[in-house]
Design an enzyme around this catalytic site. Sequence first.
Site, short mmCIF file in Angstrom:
data_model
loop_
_atom_site.label_atom_id
_atom_site.label_comp_id
_atom_site.label_asym_id
_atom_site.label_seq_id
_atom_site.Cartn_x
_atom_site.Cartn_y
_atom_site.Cartn_z
N TYR A 141 21.59 42.10 -9.95
CA TYR A 141 21.64 43.46 -9.43
C TYR A 141 20.23 43.95 -9.07
O TYR A 141 19.37 44.11 -9.95
CB TYR A 141 22.27 44.42 -10.45
CG TYR A 141 23.71 44.07 -10.82
CD1 TYR A 141 24.49 43.24 -10.03
CD2 TYR A 141 24.29 44.58 -11.97
CE1 TYR A 141 25.80 42.92 -10.37
CE2 TYR A 141 25.60 44.27 -12.33
CZ TYR A 141 26.33 43.43 -11.52
OH TYR A 141 27.63 43.12 -11.86
N GLY B 271 40.33 59.20 -4.81
CA GLY B 271 40.98 60.11 -3.85
C GLY B 271 39.98 60.92 -3.03
O GLY B 271 40.36 61.79 -2.27
N GLN C 54 36.07 50.70 -6.76
CA GLN C 54 34.85 51.14 -6.10
C GLN C 54 34.97 52.56 -5.53
O GLN C 54 34.33 52.90 -4.54
CB GLN C 54 34.40 50.13 -5.03
CG GLN C 54 34.12 48.76 -5.66
CD GLN C 54 33.38 47.79 -4.77
OE1 GLN C 54 33.54 47.86 -3.56
NE2 GLN C 54 32.61 46.90 -5.38
N SER D 141 34.95 47.22 -11.48
CA SER D 141 35.57 47.98 -10.37
C SER D 141 36.88 48.63 -10.82
O SER D 141 37.90 48.54 -10.11
CB SER D 141 35.81 47.07 -9.15
OG SER D 141 34.62 46.45 -8.72
N PRO D 142 36.88 49.32 -11.97
CA PRO D 142 38.14 49.92 -12.46
C PRO D 142 38.62 51.08 -11.60
O PRO D 142 39.78 51.47 -11.68
CB PRO D 142 37.76 50.40 -13.87
CG PRO D 142 36.28 50.67 -13.78
CD PRO D 142 35.74 49.62 -12.87
N1 LIG Z 1 31.08 40.62 -12.82
C1 LIG Z 1 31.21 40.88 -11.55
O1 LIG Z 1 31.37 39.99 -10.71
C2 LIG Z 1 31.16 42.33 -11.11
C3 LIG Z 1 31.55 42.68 -9.81
C4 LIG Z 1 31.51 44.05 -9.47
C5 LIG Z 1 31.09 44.99 -10.40
N2 LIG Z 1 30.68 44.60 -11.65
C6 LIG Z 1 30.23 45.59 -12.65
O2 LIG Z 1 31.19 46.61 -12.78
C7 LIG Z 1 30.60 47.88 -12.55
C8 LIG Z 1 31.62 48.79 -11.91
O3 LIG Z 1 32.21 48.24 -10.73
P1 LIG Z 1 31.95 48.85 -9.28
O4 LIG Z 1 30.72 49.64 -9.29
O5 LIG Z 1 32.12 47.73 -8.32
O6 LIG Z 1 33.23 49.80 -9.03
P2 LIG Z 1 33.81 51.12 -9.73
O7 LIG Z 1 33.24 51.31 -11.06
O8 LIG Z 1 35.29 51.02 -9.58
O9 LIG Z 1 33.31 52.27 -8.74
C9 LIG Z 1 32.08 52.91 -8.91
C10 LIG Z 1 31.95 54.03 -7.90
O10 LIG Z 1 33.07 54.94 -7.99
C11 LIG Z 1 32.62 56.29 -7.82
N3 LIG Z 1 32.94 57.01 -9.07
C12 LIG Z 1 32.56 56.67 -10.34
N4 LIG Z 1 33.02 57.57 -11.23
C13 LIG Z 1 33.69 58.51 -10.53
C14 LIG Z 1 34.37 59.69 -10.88
N5 LIG Z 1 34.48 60.09 -12.15
N6 LIG Z 1 34.96 60.43 -9.90
C15 LIG Z 1 34.87 60.03 -8.60
N7 LIG Z 1 34.23 58.91 -8.20
C16 LIG Z 1 33.64 58.15 -9.16
C17 LIG Z 1 31.14 56.22 -7.54
O11 LIG Z 1 30.93 56.13 -6.14
P3 LIG Z 1 30.81 57.43 -5.12
O12 LIG Z 1 30.49 58.62 -5.94
O13 LIG Z 1 29.73 57.03 -4.19
O14 LIG Z 1 32.15 57.47 -4.45
C18 LIG Z 1 30.73 54.90 -8.18
O15 LIG Z 1 29.57 54.31 -7.64
C19 LIG Z 1 29.36 47.57 -11.69
O16 LIG Z 1 28.38 48.58 -11.78
C20 LIG Z 1 28.91 46.28 -12.30
O17 LIG Z 1 28.18 46.53 -13.50
C21 LIG Z 1 30.74 43.28 -12.01
#
Ligand SMILES: NC(=O)c1ccc[n+]([C@@H]2O[C@H](COP(=O)([O-])OP(=O)(O)OC[C@H]3O[C@@H](n4cnc5c(N)ncnc54)[C@H](OP(=O)(O)O)[C@@H]3O)[C@@H](O)[C@H]2O)c1
Length: 322
Positions: A58, A206, A201, A197-198
Amino acid sequence: MRYVQLDTPKPISKIGLGTWQFGSKEWGYGPDYERRAAEIVRRALDLGVTLFDTAELYGFGRSERILGSALGDDRSKVVVASKIFPLLPVAPVVQQRAVASAARLGVDGIDLYQVHQANPVVADTTTMRGMRSLQDVGLVGEVGVSNYGLRRWRFAEAALGRRVLSNQVRYSMIDRGPEEDLIPYAEQAGRIVIAYSPLAQGFLSGRYDATNPPAGAVRRANPYFLPENLERGTALIATLREVADAHDATPSQIALAYVLRHPNVVAIPGASGVEQMERNAAAAEIDLTDDEYAALVAAAHAFRPVTGVAAVPRMVRARLGR
Ligand SMILES: NC(=O)c1ccc[n+]([C@@H]2O[C@H](COP(=O)([O-])OP(=O)(O)OC[C@H]3O[C@@H](n4cnc5c(N)ncnc54)[C@H](OP(=O)(O)O)[C@@H]3O)[C@@H](O)[C@H]2O)c1
């Protein structure tokens, strides 16, 4: 905050903090985000979050540095999780890369060191030999894997000769694959599935629709944010909102409560600001009723996004603005 009921040296919070966003230009958060990132970490600590996930990949080490410095003296109180990107994950490389990650994080030991993804050529036998020696000298606490299928997770455990505590995989209401075998295994064997990515993303928040897609290269490459899929997701988001209203919550919080319903699942949402961190932490307290859960499952089943190769030409057209 709630914690996983498992015998780990430090408690693991059901909501952790994902930090791919830290120091990674591809999320499009701009230069001011580095300061906000530190605030997000400090607020997470206040709220009882004990799991902080990063990776050497990262921001090419920047995420580890930002996280380590924001945690400061609290580093030793929480579970710091990082990942090796398995380019050539033979034992000596694993050892050397763990030392480099620990230095960037500013820790004496990495509480959870994960293999970012399965290497198609290098067997886990040699990778886990490296991990075992790191555990033996105390540089690594628990070993984890990421993006592993069940068979390979179990093989990795046999190769390590100890538990591989966690498997970090994509898991959300609209990516339910882990429910088939990984989550049942975790429950039966006392392991953890770390849901990345719960929020899909941010798709499940919404906030976005066909006329208002998110910015940034990460989500431009994610087919869920195609205008057509945002359109197709309308009914799903409406169901999330309905359940959210009953809990005085937001769709994102309900999407998190959905994955956290399983006792051996923790989620590591990323956050673009402190308020999101606060809401995400609060989601750990939400208990969905059986009826609500069933309604969410039905809505998720009915959502049929365009994905895979079928999505490629549409993504090209979206990129060209046609
Ligand atoms: N092991 C792997 O291969 C892998 C792959 C992917 C991710 N990961 C890890 O998992 C973590 C999380 O996954 P991710 O970042 O891909 O997806 P995610 O957690 O599903 O989505 C994060 C994004 O959702 C929005 N968000 C977060 N909380 C919110 C809320 N309460 N209300 C509204 N929007 C909200 C924000 O974006 P906006 O505000 O810009 O909309 C934030 O950047 C990463 O940071 C990383 O550490 C691991």
